[in-house]
Structure formats: structure tokens, C-alpha cells
Design a protein around this motif. Structure first.
Motif, PDB file in Angstrom:
ATOM      1  N   PRO A 265      46.261  46.567  47.116  1.00 27.85           N
ATOM      2  CA  PRO A 265      45.335  45.915  46.481  1.00 27.85           C
ATOM      3  C   PRO A 265      45.036  44.547  47.065  1.00 27.85           C
ATOM      4  N   VAL A 266      43.716  44.085  47.090  1.00 30.85           N
ATOM      5  CA  VAL A 266      43.090  42.970  47.838  1.00 30.85           C
ATOM      6  C   VAL A 266      42.127  42.439  46.934  1.00 30.85           C
ATOM      7  N   PRO A 267      41.754  40.960  47.259  1.00 31.64           N
ATOM      8  CA  PRO A 267      40.822  40.319  46.707  1.00 31.64           C
ATOM      9  C   PRO A 267      39.469  40.977  46.885  1.00 31.64           C
ATOM     10  N   ARG A 268      38.601  40.429  45.849  1.00 29.68           N
ATOM     11  CA  ARG A 268      37.315  41.216  45.871  1.00 29.68           C
ATOM     12  C   ARG A 268      36.512  41.259  47.151  1.00 29.68           C
ATOM     13  N   ASP A 269      36.567  40.181  47.931  1.00 30.52           N
ATOM     14  CA  ASP A 269      35.765  40.150  49.096  1.00 30.52           C
ATOM     15  C   ASP A 269      36.391  41.057  50.271  1.00 30.52           C
ATOM     16  N   ALA A 270      37.764  41.287  50.290  1.00 28.89           N
ATOM     17  CA  ALA A 270      38.229  42.195  51.078  1.00 28.89           C
ATOM     18  C   ALA A 270      37.937  43.391  50.682  1.00 28.89           C
ATOM     19  N   LEU A 271      37.846  43.882  49.235  1.00 32.51           N
ATOM     20  CA  LEU A 271      37.228  44.964  48.970  1.00 32.51           C
ATOM     21  C   LEU A 271      35.879  45.452  49.623  1.00 32.51           C
TER      22      LEU A 271
END
Ligand code: C2E
Ligand code: CA
Ligand code: CA
Ligand code: CA
Length: 281
Positions: A265-271
Motif C-alpha cells: 500500500p502506497v500514498p496516492r502519488d506513488a500509486l
């Protein structure tokens, strides 16, 4: 600072209490609940996203929102440490509405960047039978065309089946994709499975993390995939950590996979960065 220290101490004790299996509701958990109420107001909660990818094509299908608490002193707190406190202290409805609103905003932002993928939100079992809560959710979700999904466990349906099934049907009617979460790990009933308006079934990671070293897990997983397909549901395997598990699941006809092998699971920017790479492959 003193307040933060008290909260930190309360958090430590709540952790200990949770580890010991004590139900939240002790004075410490109540103190933590107050701290959590403040955290919701002050926007300390954040959603991380973990992609679900097609097993065969390896393309991203959707993403699951997983909440974290960005605590000013303690750092990033995992949901297992504060969701039970929210559930016990009547904060879970506020927290879940916040999560749905955040997920809607992020879905629309991703769409604007050219990545129109469905975002799944975990819905606590305590809320599933609550008709007033369901009406509020329908107001919020009905006012947007964001692509959403809800992940719910069967155990939470069994609590109050009539209301839970009616509420899930209302969500499905306004375009929310329903996924059965943690399948096989809790109380299961084939009778309810048949009645739920669910399009996806997620096999619990309990059966996936040792898939290739266990004798029985592959048999359970294969028959679950066949059962879900017979009921016209797509199957997601969670907790996919190895290439060997991915290969076996693909051979078994599992539709989608999710796990550390593909992405944490990653922050939105990393997604977004992950989605760009996915598009360039
Ligand atoms: P879940 O819905 O079953 O989420 C899957 C959990 O497994 C997540 O833990 C995820 O980080 C972890 N995971 C993902 N891939 C792998 C893997 O390959 N191997 C292993 N060992 N673990 C993996 P996380 O984020 O700590 O969430 C724990 C639980 O907290 C969730 O379980 C869900 O029940 C609950 N939760 C998370 N976010 C929310 C939320 O917004 N609302 C509610 N009500 N519950 C939430
Ligand atoms: Ca899908
Ligand atoms: Ca989930
Ligand atoms: Ca799970």
C-alpha cells in the motif's frame, strides 16, 4: 507536548490491551478515542492505496484504500491499532464517512490524470446493518459519479443479515461494486454468499501466503475459485508475496491478485507513479 505524551502512553497501553485480546473500552482506549476524534478533525488520517492487478494480463484493475494515522509524535500508525478503538467509541461512522469522501476525491483526481480506476473502501462490519448510516452513504455516493467499491466481510453480514443484505443492495444499485473480504477466514455461510449482491470475492491471505508450501491451501483455493466463478463472481487473491504463488493462482484461474509482490500500500502519488509505469509496459 504533554497531551501528545499522554496520548502516546495511551496508545502503547491500548496496543498492549489489543495484543492481549482485551476488548477496547478501557479508560486508555477512551483517551485514545478522544485523540482520534481530534485526528479526524485535524486531517491526520491518510489513505494509502494498494493496486489489484489482473493475474494474466498484469494490468491494474482497481485499488484498495487502506487507512493510516499520521500521528504528530508517533508517526504512521496502522489501522489495526485504531480501527477497533473507533468501533468501540462510536467514531467508526465518522471515520468511514471521511474515508469514503477522501476516496471519492482521490478517484476523481486519478480520473483527471487519465487513470479512471475503481477505488475500494473497507466498510466496518459494525456499520453494515445500520440503515441510517447506509442512507448517509447513499447521499454522498449518489451525488458523485466516482467509481467506488466496498469491501465487506461475511462475518459482518451474519451479525444482522436482513439489514446488511438490504443495505448492500442499495449500495450496489447506485453503482458501488461489492467485494467479499477475508473470504474463508471468519464465519462463512454459503446461504448468505448466494444472497449477497457481490461481484468480487477476495480469498483471505491466510490461504495465500503459504500457498506453494502447503498441501491443503491449494485445494481450498482452487475450490473457492470454482465456487466463486459458479456464482458469477470474480476472484481476488490477497497476500500474494511470491512469483510461485502468482503462477499457481494464474493456472488455477484466479482473476486478480494483490500483495507485496505487486505493490505494498502506497500514498496516492506513488500509486500514480505505479500507474504511469503500468501504462508504459
Ligand atoms: P484487509 O482489508 O484484509 O487489508 C489487507 C491487509 O493486508 C492490509 O493491512 C495490507 O497492508 C496487508 N497486505 C497487503 N498485501 C499483503 C501481502 O502480500 N502480505 C501480507 N502479509 N500482508 C499484506 P493494513 O493496511 O494494516 O490493514 C489491516 C486491516 O485494517 C484491513 O484488512 C482492514 O480490515 C482494516 N482497514 C484498513 N483500512 C480501513 C478503513 O479505511 N476502514 C476500515 N473500517 N477498516 C480498515
Ligand atoms: Ca473489476
Ligand atoms: Ca480489504
Ligand atoms: Ca484480508
Amino acid at each position: 507536548v504533554r497531551l501528545a505524551e499522554q496520548a502516546e502512553a495511551a496508545l502503547d497501553r491500548a496496543r498492549g490491551a489489543n495484543a492481549a485480546g482485551d476488548p477496547p473500552g478501557t479508560p486508555d482506549a477512551i483517551a485514545l478515542g478522544a485523540e482520534l476524534a481530534r485526528a479526524i478533525d485535524e486531517n491526520e488520517l491518510v489513505l494509502f492505496y494498494q493496486p489489484k492487478v489482473h493475474a494474466r494480463r498484469q494490468e491494474i484493475d482497481s485499488a484498495e484504500a487502506l487507512i493510516r494515522w499520521q500521528h504528530p509524535v508517533r508517526g504512521l500508525i496502522p489501522p489495526g491499532d485504531f480501527i477497533p478503538v473507533a468501533e468501540a467509541g462510536d467514531l467508526i461512522d465518522r471515520l468511514t464517512l471521511w474515508t469514503i469522501e477522501r476516496a471519492i476525491a482521490d478517484q476523481l483526481a486519478l480520473r483527471a490524470m487519465g487513470h479512471d480506476l475503481r477505488i475500494f473502501v473497507n466498510i466496518s462490519g459494525r456499520l453494515l446493518g445500520d440503515t441510517l448510516f447506509a442512507a448517509r452513504v447513499c447521499d454522498i455516493v449518489g451525488a458523485t459519479d466516482a467509481k467506488l467499491g466496498f469491501e465487506v466481510t461475511e462475518t459482518s453480514v451474519i451479525r444482522d443479515p436482513a439489514s446488511a443484505i438490504a443495505n448492500l443492495q442499495r449500495f450496489a444499485d447506485i453503482g458501488v461494486c461489492i467485494a467479499i473480504d477475508d473470504y474463508g477466514a471468519g464465519l462463512s455461510s454459503l446461504a448468505y454468499l448466494k444472497q449477497l449482491p457481490a461481484r468480487e470475492l477476495k480469498i483471505d491471505k491466510l490461504f495465500i501466503t503459504q500457498l506453494t508450501s502447503s498441501n491443503r491451501d491449494p485445494l481450498i483455493v482452487r475450490s473457492t475459485i470454482d465456487l466463486a466463478h459458479a456464482l458469477d463472481m470474480e476472484v481476488v487473491a490477497e497476500g500474494v508475496e511470491t512469483h510461485a504463488a502468482l503462477a499457481l493462482l494464474t493456472v488455477m484461474g484466479c482473476d486478480m491478485v494483490q500483495g507485496f509482490l505487486i505493490s505494498r500500500p502506497v500514498p496516492r502519488d506513488a500509486l500514480v507513479a505505479f500507474l504511469r509505469e503500468d501504462g508504459n509496459r
